[in-house]
Enzyme design. Structure first.
Site, short mmCIF file in Angstrom:
data_model
loop_
_atom_site.label_atom_id
_atom_site.label_comp_id
_atom_site.label_asym_id
_atom_site.label_seq_id
_atom_site.Cartn_x
_atom_site.Cartn_y
_atom_site.Cartn_z
N LYS A 1 9.07 -2.43 3.71
CA LYS A 1 8.78 -1.32 4.62
C LYS A 1 8.07 -0.24 3.85
CE LYS A 1 9.17 0.81 8.51
NZ LYS A 1 7.70 0.77 8.62
N GLN B 1 8.83 3.52 -3.07
CA GLN B 1 9.36 3.25 -1.73
C GLN B 1 10.68 2.47 -1.78
OE1 GLN B 1 6.95 4.13 1.00
NE2 GLN B 1 8.82 4.17 2.22
N LYS C 1 13.32 5.03 -2.43
CA LYS C 1 13.42 5.94 -1.29
C LYS C 1 14.16 5.26 -0.13
CE LYS C 1 9.54 7.73 -0.19
NZ LYS C 1 8.26 8.18 0.37
N LYS D 1 4.01 -1.30 0.25
CA LYS D 1 2.95 -0.31 0.55
C LYS D 1 1.64 -1.08 0.64
CE LYS D 1 2.42 4.13 1.11
NZ LYS D 1 3.33 5.14 1.68
N GLY E 1 2.21 4.24 8.94
CA GLY E 1 1.04 5.04 8.54
C GLY E 1 1.25 5.71 7.19
N ASP E 2 0.20 6.28 6.67
CA ASP E 2 0.23 7.12 5.46
C ASP E 2 -1.09 7.89 5.50
OD1 ASP E 2 1.77 7.53 2.78
OD2 ASP E 2 -0.28 7.22 2.10
N ASN F 1 -0.30 15.00 8.55
CA ASN F 1 0.93 14.77 9.31
C ASN F 1 2.15 15.44 8.68
OD1 ASN F 1 3.45 12.63 9.36
ND2 ASN F 1 2.59 13.04 11.36
N SER G 1 11.34 5.57 10.80
CA SER G 1 10.75 4.24 11.01
C SER G 1 11.85 3.19 11.13
CB SER G 1 9.83 3.87 9.85
OG SER G 1 8.58 4.49 10.00
P1 NDP Z 1 -2.62 12.75 6.12
O1 NDP Z 1 -3.76 11.84 5.92
O2 NDP Z 1 -2.15 13.04 7.50
O3 NDP Z 1 -2.87 14.13 5.37
C1 NDP Z 1 -3.14 14.19 4.02
C2 NDP Z 1 -3.48 15.62 3.66
O4 NDP Z 1 -3.62 15.72 2.25
C3 NDP Z 1 -4.79 16.07 4.26
O5 NDP Z 1 -4.74 17.43 4.51
C4 NDP Z 1 -5.77 15.76 3.13
O6 NDP Z 1 -6.96 16.51 3.16
C5 NDP Z 1 -4.95 16.15 1.93
N1 NDP Z 1 -5.45 15.44 0.73
C6 NDP Z 1 -5.72 14.12 0.59
N2 NDP Z 1 -6.19 13.86 -0.62
C7 NDP Z 1 -6.23 15.05 -1.27
C8 NDP Z 1 -6.61 15.44 -2.57
N3 NDP Z 1 -7.08 14.56 -3.45
N4 NDP Z 1 -6.48 16.77 -2.89
C9 NDP Z 1 -6.00 17.67 -2.00
N5 NDP Z 1 -5.63 17.34 -0.76
C10 NDP Z 1 -5.73 16.06 -0.39
O7 NDP Z 1 -1.41 12.12 5.26
P2 NDP Z 1 0.14 12.39 5.38
O8 NDP Z 1 0.38 13.81 5.75
O9 NDP Z 1 0.73 11.32 6.18
O10 NDP Z 1 0.62 12.13 3.87
C11 NDP Z 1 0.63 13.17 2.89
C12 NDP Z 1 1.49 12.74 1.72
O11 NDP Z 1 2.83 12.47 2.18
C13 NDP Z 1 1.06 11.45 1.01
O12 NDP Z 1 1.40 11.55 -0.35
C14 NDP Z 1 1.93 10.39 1.68
O13 NDP Z 1 2.07 9.25 0.86
C15 NDP Z 1 3.23 11.16 1.81
N6 NDP Z 1 4.16 10.66 2.81
C16 NDP Z 1 3.80 10.51 4.10
C17 NDP Z 1 4.71 10.07 5.05
C18 NDP Z 1 4.38 10.01 6.50
O14 NDP Z 1 5.31 9.73 7.30
N7 NDP Z 1 3.16 10.24 6.91
C19 NDP Z 1 6.07 9.67 4.65
C20 NDP Z 1 6.39 9.97 3.27
C21 NDP Z 1 5.45 10.40 2.39
P3 NDP Z 1 -8.34 15.81 3.63
O15 NDP Z 1 -8.27 15.81 5.12
O16 NDP Z 1 -9.39 16.67 3.06
O17 NDP Z 1 -8.35 14.42 3.04
#
Ligand code: NDP
Length: 443
Positions: free
Chosen positions: A90, A111, A114, A126, A165-166, A240, A376
């Protein structure tokens, strides 16, 4: 040489090119020093650390698709099935140009721990692709998702591996992936999570990672008799996790003054206008710099620097290694109370060491962002039952799970006399749970 040093040295030699994976394994293994040394011979003889740091399998495939101009495009696709001792693999799918095997191995490894902390029957995995959804039309995204799933569907299933998603994979992408899976297998079941509500998705899944992050922040501060109300907060990211972290923080009476994307960050001392961020990011998919067009009193800064903004609480919610030693020094100067990771591995090892040495409370992502995968897990149950849970039910369960995670990691830290070392608590709690199952199931 201790067993841990031996394994780290072997990993360094073998995977010298996998920077992120080495960073994640080093962080976890080094924190296990005290527990591994208690039964070093047993762990060494059973190759426990080698077995924990080696994925069960890595599936790597090509994805060929057509863009809107009828040109062929090619990308790499992957699924790292890391460990299924506790349940089906997962973990999310990431679509971002930086995706490679090292990043997915680090994410899959984290993961496993976690998912163990959630208390739900979930293994760890992943996947993703170096495809960049930015600037692509809807038809291009659909075409890519269909091509990606045409290969991935062979390796996943509701009792085998359940992706979510991620970064770069939100509700829209999950919908296209699910549609293609259904078409190829002629079956409708919970093979993906993060699905749309109209086709068996879970109310509250979208909010879960961000909300969960705030529930554990609340549990931490309550344990120290500190109120969240009126505290200022720095959040990075505008995706997200960041959006729903901001939402819950505001509901709890905090003032969030920043958000960011990969180009730069916003500082709004009046408090971030979340409806505007949602409109810009969720609906229009624009850059965060547009925020100041609507709020000229706020400021936009390009590049890094969001963590240097003064606040009480810092929640990095964007991506790995976004927070370095310089940021750590700024947070110490700013007398930050606590830093909790919404993203996966946003702090470098040097930054973690520095803030811990200087008394900032810290909870690592494998505990603090576990709300997403916990929801999830609830979505998987909902799909197996063929029922629909209410938002309130899910939210209540989420808060209980996050409080349990906090209590369990604190108890473990206290047991080893490492008061307030939540990184130690998280790594050791996850380690024991996975290792027990690994041993009981034989080789
Ligand atoms: P999204 O794609 O929805 O958002 C990612 C955000 O991070 C965007 O604002 C993006 O900006 C920014 N970002 C991406 N790359 C960079 C970078 N190199 N420098 C600065 N900002 C950056 O992803 P999520 O919100 O889903 O995920 C964010 C983090 O949380 C990740 O590490 C993910 O693995 C982790 N996570 C997510 C979960 C989930 O349920 N979604 C669960 C647990 C962990 P831009 O639009 O410019 O790319």
């Amino acid at each position: 040489m201790t067993y841990i040093e031996e394994v780290l040295s072997k990993l360094n030699t073998k995977y010298f090119y996998e920077k992120e994976f080495l960073q994640a394994s080093k962080e976890v293994l080094e924190s296990l020093k005290d527990v591994v040394s208690e039964h070093e011979d047993f762990y060494r003889k059973n190759l426990i650390l080698e077995r924990l740091t080696t994925p069960d399998r890595i599936i790597s495939f090509k994805v060929v698709w057509k863009d809107d101009k009828n040109n062929f495009q090619i990308n790499n696709g992957y699924r790292v099935q890391f460990n299924n001792c506790l349940g089906p693999y997962k973990g999310g799918l990431r679509f971002h140009p930086s995706v490679n095997q090292s990043i997915l191995k680090f994410l899959g490894f984290e993961q496993v721990f976690k998912n163990a902390l959630t208390g739900l029957p979930l293994g760890g995995g992943k996947g993703g692709s170096d495809f960049d959804p930015k600037g692509k039309s809807d038809t291009e995204i659909m075409s890519f998702c269909q091509a990606f799933m045409s290969e991935l569907y062979k390796y996943i299933g509701p009792d085998i591996d359940v992706p979510a998603g991620d970064i770069g994979v939100g509700g829209k992408e999950i919908g296209y992936l699910f549609g293609q899976y259904k078409k190829l297998t002629n079956s409708f079941h919970g093979v993906l999570t993060g699905k749309g509500i109209s086709y068996s998705g879970l109310l509250g899944r979208k909010q879960a990672t961000g909300y969960g992050l705030l529930y554990i922040t609340k549990a931490l501060l309550e344990s120290k008799n500190i109120s969240l109300k009126g505290k200022t907060c720095v959040v990075s990211g505008a995706g997200n996790v960041a959006i729903y972290a901001i939402e819950k923080a505001q509901q709890l009476g905090m003032k969030v003054i920043t958000c960011s994307d990969s180009n730069g960050y916003i500082v709004d001392e009046n408090g971030i206008d979340l409806d505007l961020v949602k409109k810009l990011k969720e609906v229009e998919r624009k850059r965060i710099s547009e925020y100041v067009k609507y709020h000229p009193e706020a400021s936009y800064f390009s590049g890094k620097g969001v963590f240097k903004v003064k606040a009480d609480i810092v929640l990095p919610c964007a991506c790995q290694n976004e927070f370095d030693l310089e940021d750590a020094k700024a947070c110490v100067n700013n007398k930050v109370i606590c830093i909790l990771e919404g993203a996966n591995m946003p702090l470098t090892i040097e930054a973690i060491n520095y803030i811990k040495e200087n008394g900032i409370m810290y909870i690592p992502g494998k505990a603090s962002n576990a709300g997403g995968v916990a929801a999830s897990g609830i979505e998987m149950s909902q799909n197996s039952y063929r029922q629909s849970f209410s938002f309130e039910d899910v939210d209540r369960q989420l808060e209980v799970i996050m409080r349990n995670i906090f209590n369990n990691i604190s108890l473990t830290a206290n047991k080893y006399n490492k008061i307030d070392d939540y990184m130690f608590g998280a790594n050791v709690t996850g380690f024991f749970k996975v290792v027990e199952a690994l041993i009981e199931q034989g080789i």
